[in-house]
Write an enzyme that holds these catalytic residues in place. Structure first.
Site, PDB file in Angstrom:
ATOM      1  CE  LYS A 128      -3.795   1.867   2.814  1.00 57.68           C
ATOM      2  NZ  LYS A 128      -4.741   1.856   3.954  1.00 57.68           N
ATOM      3  CB  SER A 162      -8.279   3.571   2.911  1.00 51.90           C
ATOM      4  OG  SER A 162      -7.395   2.971   3.860  1.00 51.90           O
ATOM      5  CB  SER A 173      -8.292   0.836   5.993  1.00 51.04           C
ATOM      6  OG  SER A 173      -9.013   1.634   5.580  1.00 51.04           O
TER       7      SER A 173
HETATM    8  N1  GLN Z   1     -13.130   3.655   6.256  1.00 53.78           N
HETATM    9  C1  GLN Z   1     -12.882   4.162   7.430  1.00 53.78           C
HETATM   10  C2  GLN Z   1     -12.426   5.761   7.458  1.00 53.78           C
HETATM   11  O1  GLN Z   1     -12.354   6.332   6.300  1.00 53.78           O
HETATM   12  C3  GLN Z   1     -11.490   3.625   7.858  1.00 53.78           C
HETATM   13  C4  GLN Z   1     -10.354   3.855   7.346  1.00 53.78           C
HETATM   14  C5  GLN Z   1      -9.180   3.011   7.710  1.00 53.78           C
HETATM   15  O2  GLN Z   1      -9.071   1.909   8.349  1.00 53.78           O
HETATM   16  N2  GLN Z   1      -7.988   3.459   7.231  1.00 53.78           N
HETATM   17  O3  GLN Z   1     -11.958   6.176   8.332  1.00 53.78           O
END
Ligand code: GLN
Length: 499
Positions: free
Chosen positions: A81, A156, A180
């Site tokens: 990532k 994400s 995420s």
């Molecule tokens: N979808 C969640 C957010 O937008 C979690 C994101 C994540 O785990 N980095 O914060």
């Protein structure tokens, strides 16, 4: 050369390369050709480092030929990532503001992967600064779900999940602050694990919310998750929040029975908003667990419904502080506009950050401001403690907790981007796990009526990842859903034209 080397598991690849039945270079080439073929459709990668991957693989082959001891990830191609620092690579965290930032050092997980013999393919797309649930917040491109190209891969870490689902890479790393890793794993029909907070070093991970962030693996099955987790876990003096607790041999938990194990299902997970196809697949997966001899009991996690609100106060507060460093001075992009330093800061942040990141910085600054600190931030910290207490109580009655990963399957591209609150609810079932610092995996628990994968979560007490590996691998062996793969119709290579 066998064109299917990209479809081997990491365990198979490591074994074959170590015995020199295939070369690391052949495996890297197979992944790179798959990437070349499917990237125009899927868009998992922001940057592919073909030359670097070939050089790493060839070097490994040379060292093996010279008799060097093979590492546990010998010749295994890995996608990273775009928020993990790799020495010499541009690292942008999916953001325009980091364009032109080249990392001067390796993250600890990257260093560990190198030592284990892995080969790096490139960096995967993500929501900017890991803020999002669909990868649509990337500053660069969208990524499509390999099961249905009109749908999001989740986020994400959507690029990492899609790369593994599309057989571009056998394994990948992502990060999970509120879901995420698990939510995109669920949407893309792969396995993804968020380790216990402190299990894996965060040194060299670009921070979003430091008290919640954890790095973890994506793979096509639980065996490969175990392999990768073992390679990246462990105490690191460079991260004061990493735990000085020995790392067990996670692979020893594979293939063990779960007969007699008590698994808890919170009554709150059947809340309104759970899609019918998800509920059906989840209930059927409970039957599969029962068939394997596990005892399913109902438990109570009464504060789960407050977790999303609590998370959006704590995570934005931490983000507003972490992201203060991006001002055009030390890292990446600097706006040429502005007559003085303050105007340069403002212009850099205005042009460099996307809408969602700005929204969260504003929210975080607000909840930390004097007068509101006690009303919002301090209360969210109290709520976080209560959510952790709920889990502690639940684990007195059961060994692992089961929940759906997300209330829905993968949604259509563009369908939620204008409605942030609806987007935030995608993480209703994953966020509480981060607030409580627990380990959890998402694996495929079935499919909905349109054939989209449904993810289920297995959650364990802190540092008991072995229980998760054991439970999830027993489920996989019993259900076999991991064998169903998305079919991508790759356009045939252009026929050579008349010369
Ligand atoms: N979808 C969640 C957010 O937008 C979690 C994101 C994540 O785990 N980095 O914060």
């Amino acid at each position: 050369m066998n064109a299917k080397l990209n479809e081997l598991t990491a365990r198979e690849t490591a074994g074959l390369v170590a015995r020199r039945e295939i070369s690391a270079l052949e495996v890297a080439e197979a992944c790179l050709s798959r990437i070349a073929a499917v990237e125009p459709l899927v868009g998992s990668f922001l940057r592919v480092d073909g030359e670097g991957a070939r050089a790493m693989a060839a070097d490994l082959d040379r060292r093996l030929a010279a008799g060097e001891e093979p590492g546990p990830l010998c010749g295994v191609p890995v996608a990273l990532k775009d928020l993990l620092c790799v020495k010499g690579w541009e690292v942008t965290c999916g953001s325009k503001i980091l364009k032109g930032f080249f990392s001067p050092y390796d993250a600890t997980v990257v260093r560990k992967l190198r030592a284990a013999g892995a080969v790096f393919l490139g960096q995967t797309n993500m929501d900017e600064f890991a803020m999002g649930s669909s990868t649509e917040n990337s500053g660069y491109q969208i990524t499509r779900n390999p099961w249905d190209l009109d749908r999001v891969p989740g986020g994400s870490s959507g690029g990492s999940a899609a790369a593994v689902a599309a057989a571009e890479a056998p394994v990948a790393l992502g990060s999970d602050t509120g879901g995420s890793i698990r939510q995109p794993a669920a949407f893309c029909g792969v396995a993804g694990m968020k380790p216990t907070y402190g299990r894996v070093s965060r040194y060299g991970l670009v921070a979003y919310a430091s008290s919640l962030d954890q790095i973890g693996p994506f793979a096509r099955d639980v065996g490969d998750v175990a392999l990768l987790l073992e390679a990246i876990s462990g105490h690191d003096p460079l991260d004061s929040t990493s735990a000085p607790i020995p790392v067990p041999a996670y692979r020893d938990s594979l293939g063990r029975e779960i007969a007699g194990m008590k698994l808890g299902v919170p009554r709150q997970c059947f809340a309104a908003g759970l899609e019918e196809g998800v509920e059906r697949a989840f209930r059927e997966s409970l039957e599969i667990f029962r068939g394997l001899g596990a005892e399913i009991i109902e438990i109570d996690l009464p504060r789960i419904p407050h977790s999303v609100a609590c998370y959006y106060i704590i995570s934005t507060a931490e983000a507003s502080s972490n992201l203060a460093r991006f001002d055009g001075v030390q890292y990446g992009y600097r706006s040429p506009a502005g007559e003085n330093l303050v105007e340069m800061y403002e212009a850099t942040r205005r042009d460099g950050f996307g809408e969602e990141v700005k929204r969260r910085i504003l929210l975080g600054t607000y909840v930390l401001s004097s007068g509101y600190y006690d009303a919002y931030y301090a209360r969210a910290l109290q709520a976080r403690r209560l959510i952790k207490d709920d889990f502690d109580k639940a684990f007195e009655r059961c060994e692992c907790v089961l929940m759906p990963t997300s209330p829905t399957t993968a949604f259509e591209i563009g369908s939620r981007i204008a409605d942030p609150l609806r987007m935030y609810l995608s993480d209703l079932f994953t966020i509480a796990v981060n607030l409580a610092g627990l380990p959890a995996i998402s694996i495929t628990g079935g499919f909905d009526a349109s054939g989209l994968p449904v993810g289920i979560q297995v959650i364990a007490p802190p540092f008991e990842e072995e229980k998760i590996i054991r439970t999830a691998s027993a489920f996989e062996a019993g259900a076999g859903f991991q064998d169903r793969k998305p079919v991508l119709s790759v356009p045939p290579a252009a026929a050579p034209g008349p010369s």
